[in-house]
Design a protein around this motif. Structure first.
Motif, PDB file in Angstrom:
ATOM      1  N   ARG A   8     -20.596  -5.331   8.006  1.00 48.17           N
ATOM      2  CA  ARG A   8     -19.992  -4.159   8.119  1.00 48.17           C
ATOM      3  C   ARG A   8     -20.259  -2.826   7.104  1.00 48.17           C
ATOM      4  NH1 ARG A   8     -17.231  -0.362   9.890  1.00 48.17           N
ATOM      5  NH2 ARG A   8     -15.277  -0.097  10.384  1.00 48.17           N
ATOM      6  N   PHE A   9     -19.754  -3.131   5.757  1.00 54.95           N
ATOM      7  CA  PHE A   9     -20.111  -2.268   4.640  1.00 54.95           C
ATOM      8  C   PHE A   9     -20.633  -2.629   3.713  1.00 54.95           C
ATOM      9  CE2 PHE A   9     -15.488  -2.052   5.700  1.00 54.95           C
ATOM     10  CZ  PHE A   9     -16.000  -0.447   6.444  1.00 54.95           C
ATOM     11  N   GLY A  10     -21.918  -1.900   2.895  1.00 49.53           N
ATOM     12  CA  GLY A  10     -22.674  -1.656   2.301  1.00 49.53           C
ATOM     13  C   GLY A  10     -22.237  -0.663   0.336  1.00 49.53           C
ATOM     14  N   LEU A  11     -22.316  -0.781  -0.349  1.00 50.43           N
ATOM     15  CA  LEU A  11     -22.037   0.217  -1.257  1.00 50.43           C
ATOM     16  C   LEU A  11     -23.279   0.003  -1.781  1.00 50.43           C
ATOM     17  CD1 LEU A  11     -21.125   2.518  -3.170  1.00 50.43           C
ATOM     18  CD2 LEU A  11     -20.341   0.493  -4.865  1.00 50.43           C
ATOM     19  N   LEU A  12     -24.722   0.890  -1.959  1.00 52.10           N
ATOM     20  CA  LEU A  12     -25.638   0.901  -2.367  1.00 52.10           C
ATOM     21  C   LEU A  12     -25.707   1.404  -3.923  1.00 52.10           C
ATOM     22  CD1 LEU A  12     -29.201  -0.310  -2.404  1.00 52.10           C
ATOM     23  CD2 LEU A  12     -29.265   2.148  -1.893  1.00 52.10           C
ATOM     24  N   ASN A  13     -25.640   0.949  -5.343  1.00 44.04           N
ATOM     25  CA  ASN A  13     -26.130   1.639  -6.051  1.00 44.04           C
ATOM     26  C   ASN A  13     -28.163   1.694  -7.090  1.00 44.04           C
ATOM     27  OD1 ASN A  13     -26.248   2.728  -8.973  1.00 44.04           O
ATOM     28  ND2 ASN A  13     -24.281   2.558  -9.340  1.00 44.04           N
ATOM     29  N   THR A  14     -28.374   2.711  -6.343  1.00 37.13           N
ATOM     30  CA  THR A  14     -29.892   3.088  -7.036  1.00 37.13           C
ATOM     31  C   THR A  14     -30.093   2.757  -8.857  1.00 37.13           C
ATOM     32  OG1 THR A  14     -29.916   5.524  -6.698  1.00 37.13           O
ATOM     33  CG2 THR A  14     -30.475   3.485  -4.604  1.00 37.13           C
ATOM     34  N   ASP A  15     -28.978   3.682  -9.160  1.00 33.69           N
ATOM     35  CA  ASP A  15     -29.954   3.535 -11.178  1.00 33.69           C
ATOM     36  C   ASP A  15     -29.530   2.085 -11.193  1.00 33.69           C
ATOM     37  OD1 ASP A  15     -29.263   5.684 -11.662  1.00 33.69           O
ATOM     38  OD2 ASP A  15     -27.417   6.449 -11.427  1.00 33.69           O
ATOM     39  N   LEU A  16     -28.125   1.221 -10.733  1.00 31.15           N
ATOM     40  CA  LEU A  16     -28.537  -0.116 -11.141  1.00 31.15           C
ATOM     41  C   LEU A  16     -28.952  -1.463 -10.054  1.00 31.15           C
ATOM     42  CD1 LEU A  16     -24.195  -0.436 -11.486  1.00 31.15           C
ATOM     43  CD2 LEU A  16     -26.064   0.047 -13.430  1.00 31.15           C
ATOM     44  N   GLU A  17     -29.705  -0.842  -8.908  1.00 26.35           N
ATOM     45  CA  GLU A  17     -30.667  -1.199  -8.782  1.00 26.35           C
ATOM     46  C   GLU A  17     -30.054  -2.647  -8.041  1.00 26.35           C
ATOM     47  OE1 GLU A  17     -34.233  -1.843  -9.792  1.00 26.35           O
ATOM     48  OE2 GLU A  17     -34.241  -0.379 -11.287  1.00 26.35           O
ATOM     49  N   GLU A  18     -28.675  -2.774  -7.169  1.00 24.23           N
ATOM     50  CA  GLU A  18     -28.295  -3.792  -6.902  1.00 24.23           C
ATOM     51  C   GLU A  18     -27.501  -3.411  -5.349  1.00 24.23           C
ATOM     52  OE1 GLU A  18     -25.780  -5.144 -10.210  1.00 24.23           O
ATOM     53  OE2 GLU A  18     -23.464  -3.853  -9.017  1.00 24.23           O
ATOM     54  N   ILE A  19     -26.924  -3.840  -4.682  1.00 21.97           N
ATOM     55  CA  ILE A  19     -25.950  -3.938  -3.382  1.00 21.97           C
ATOM     56  C   ILE A  19     -24.893  -4.694  -3.437  1.00 21.97           C
ATOM     57  CG2 ILE A  19     -27.682  -4.478  -1.639  1.00 21.97           C
ATOM     58  CD1 ILE A  19     -26.452  -2.520   0.386  1.00 21.97           C
ATOM     59  N   GLU A  20     -23.220  -4.179  -2.952  1.00 22.82           N
ATOM     60  CA  GLU A  20     -22.312  -4.840  -2.529  1.00 22.82           C
ATOM     61  C   GLU A  20     -22.262  -5.529  -0.939  1.00 22.82           C
ATOM     62  OE1 GLU A  20     -19.132  -4.021  -4.575  1.00 22.82           O
ATOM     63  OE2 GLU A  20     -19.930  -3.457  -6.996  1.00 22.82           O
ATOM     64  N   LEU A  21     -22.375  -5.879  -0.548  1.00 21.25           N
ATOM     65  CA  LEU A  21     -21.979  -6.362   1.315  1.00 21.25           C
ATOM     66  C   LEU A  21     -20.683  -6.665   0.917  1.00 21.25           C
ATOM     67  CD1 LEU A  21     -25.091  -7.579   2.391  1.00 21.25           C
ATOM     68  CD2 LEU A  21     -24.852  -5.275   1.732  1.00 21.25           C
ATOM     69  N   TRP A  22     -20.094  -6.508   2.460  1.00 23.20           N
ATOM     70  CA  TRP A  22     -18.263  -7.343   2.019  1.00 23.20           C
ATOM     71  C   TRP A  22     -18.195  -6.665   3.867  1.00 23.20           C
ATOM     72  CZ3 TRP A  22     -19.457  -2.233   0.122  1.00 23.20           C
ATOM     73  CH2 TRP A  22     -17.701  -1.031   0.446  1.00 23.20           C
ATOM     74  N   GLU A  23     -17.667  -8.375   4.039  1.00 16.93           N
ATOM     75  CA  GLU A  23     -16.898  -7.779   5.479  1.00 16.93           C
ATOM     76  C   GLU A  23     -18.030  -7.759   6.608  1.00 16.93           C
ATOM     77  OE1 GLU A  23     -14.134  -4.978   8.427  1.00 16.93           O
ATOM     78  OE2 GLU A  23     -13.671  -5.105   6.421  1.00 16.93           O
ATOM     79  N   ASN A  24     -17.567  -9.586   7.761  1.00 15.88           N
ATOM     80  CA  ASN A  24     -18.358  -9.472   8.223  1.00 15.88           C
ATOM     81  C   ASN A  24     -19.520  -9.782   8.175  1.00 15.88           C
ATOM     82  OD1 ASN A  24     -16.089  -9.811  10.320  1.00 15.88           O
ATOM     83  ND2 ASN A  24     -16.098  -7.788  10.337  1.00 15.88           N
ATOM     84  N   ILE A  25     -20.138 -10.243   6.792  1.00 11.27           N
ATOM     85  CA  ILE A  25     -21.838 -10.393   6.852  1.00 11.27           C
ATOM     86  C   ILE A  25     -22.313 -11.712   7.250  1.00 11.27           C
ATOM     87  CG2 ILE A  25     -23.408 -10.872   4.837  1.00 11.27           C
ATOM     88  CD1 ILE A  25     -21.448  -9.698   2.838  1.00 11.27           C
ATOM     89  N   ARG A  26     -23.109 -11.565   8.307  1.00  9.84           N
ATOM     90  CA  ARG A  26     -24.085 -12.796   9.124  1.00  9.84           C
ATOM     91  C   ARG A  26     -25.603 -12.010   9.331  1.00  9.84           C
ATOM     92  NH1 ARG A  26     -19.463 -10.755  12.258  1.00  9.84           N
ATOM     93  NH2 ARG A  26     -18.101 -12.995  12.817  1.00  9.84           N
ATOM     94  N   VAL A  27     -26.279 -13.429   8.495  1.00  3.39           N
ATOM     95  CA  VAL A  27     -27.766 -13.660   8.863  1.00  3.39           C
ATOM     96  C   VAL A  27     -27.865 -14.902  10.420  1.00  3.39           C
ATOM     97  CG1 VAL A  27     -29.967 -14.561   7.587  1.00  3.39           C
ATOM     98  CG2 VAL A  27     -27.718 -13.413   6.403  1.00  3.39           C
ATOM     99  N   PHE A  28     -29.094 -14.314  10.861  1.00 10.63           N
ATOM    100  CA  PHE A  28     -29.388 -15.304  12.237  1.00 10.63           C
ATOM    101  C   PHE A  28     -30.610 -14.844  11.780  1.00 10.63           C
ATOM    102  CE2 PHE A  28     -26.109 -12.786  13.090  1.00 10.63           C
ATOM    103  CZ  PHE A  28     -24.836 -13.275  13.741  1.00 10.63           C
ATOM    104  N   SER A  29     -31.429 -15.832  12.466  1.00 15.63           N
ATOM    105  CA  SER A  29     -33.299 -16.348  12.614  1.00 15.63           C
ATOM    106  C   SER A  29     -33.484 -16.743  14.008  1.00 15.63           C
ATOM    107  CB  SER A  29     -33.519 -17.761  11.320  1.00 15.63           C
ATOM    108  OG  SER A  29     -33.484 -18.474  11.566  1.00 15.63           O
ATOM    109  N   SER A  30     -35.092 -16.967  14.138  1.00 14.23           N
ATOM    110  CA  SER A  30     -35.050 -16.655  15.419  1.00 14.23           C
ATOM    111  C   SER A  30     -34.917 -18.438  15.559  1.00 14.23           C
ATOM    112  CB  SER A  30     -36.118 -16.518  16.200  1.00 14.23           C
ATOM    113  OG  SER A  30     -37.207 -16.409  14.921  1.00 14.23           O
ATOM    114  N   GLU A  31     -34.743 -19.344  14.307  1.00 12.95           N
ATOM    115  CA  GLU A  31     -35.115 -20.453  13.783  1.00 12.95           C
ATOM    116  C   GLU A  31     -34.048 -21.263  14.522  1.00 12.95           C
ATOM    117  OE1 GLU A  31     -38.940 -22.687  13.670  1.00 12.95           O
ATOM    118  OE2 GLU A  31     -38.667 -20.944  13.812  1.00 12.95           O
ATOM    119  N   GLY A  32     -32.587 -20.850  14.861  1.00 13.06           N
ATOM    120  CA  GLY A  32     -31.672 -21.223  15.374  1.00 13.06           C
ATOM    121  C   GLY A  32     -30.415 -21.672  14.792  1.00 13.06           C
TER     122      GLY A  32
END
Length: 209
Positions: A122-146
């Motif tokens: 749902r949201f992401g905050l990218l900080n290129t100085d720190l080389e990091e990203i914060e993700l929050w709310e409804n994070i989902r990862v799907f693969s074709s393997e099920g």
């Protein structure tokens, strides 16, 4: 009387190992996929000659610079094609290296056989100085393997190759399910620890007996 054959210890152990291996693959792959959002920061707001980037318009709201409906396409370091889209990508006026994204969707083709991976957040905050990203709310990862993983928050450090979540995560696939109250991944996913109330269920008769 019907004879009932119980799964052997070695069979259960094989299913357990396969399931853990699958979860270890899905999580780091999802973390690696979102690194593609760095391209929104590295090229979109300045030059547009590095990647195939399209967008609807650029707005200025309260001194924030906002790109509407950005879409980034390209290939990763292994030559695999990817697509990343978001509803908006907004540069902070006081720090152009901090970019907030809404409704992120990313897809990566893993091999010539058609295996793929998809990530949404749902949201992401990218900080290129720190080389990091914060993700929050409804994070989902799907693969074709099920396989799929779900979580509420995640912090990914690209420089250190780590991912951490202090909130519950849930995984499910053909071999079983996994639940934990948090997780940490190090060394680009080579080492993964699930923490706090870890529960794993291996489905009887799952492929790989």
């Amino acid at each position: 009387m019907k004879k009932v054959t119980l799964p052997s210890f070695s069979s259960n152990r094989r299913r357990y190992s396969r399931f853990v291996s699958a979860m270890k693959w899905v999580l780091p792959a999802g973390a690696g996929l979102i690194v593609l959002s760095v391209f929104i920061a590295s090229g979109t707001f300045d030059t547009r000659d590095k990647l195939a980037i399209t967008f609807r318009e650029i707005e200025t709201v309260d001194d924030d610079r906002r790109m509407v409906s950005p879409k980034v396409t390209g290939v990763d370091s292994h030559g695999r094609p990817y697509t990343l889209v978001a509803n908006t990508a907004t540069q902070a006026p006081d720090n152009p290296n901090r970019i907030t994204m809404e409704n992120i969707e990313a897809d990566l083709l893993l091999d010539d056989g058609g295996e793929w991976l998809s990530l949404t957040s749902r949201f992401g905050l990218l900080n290129t100085d720190l080389e990091e990203i914060e993700l929050w709310e409804n994070i989902r990862v799907f693969s074709s393997e099920g396989y799929r993983m779900e979580g509420a928050t995640a912090r990914i450090d690209f420089n250190e190759g780590t991912l951490k979540s202090d909130n519950p995560v849930y995984g499910q696939g053909p071999l079983g399910t996994l639940e934990a109250n948090g997780m940490e991944a190090e060394n680009d996913g080579e080492t993964i620890r699930f923490t706090g109330g870890v529960k794993m269920v291996i489905f009887p008769g799952a492929e790989g007996d």
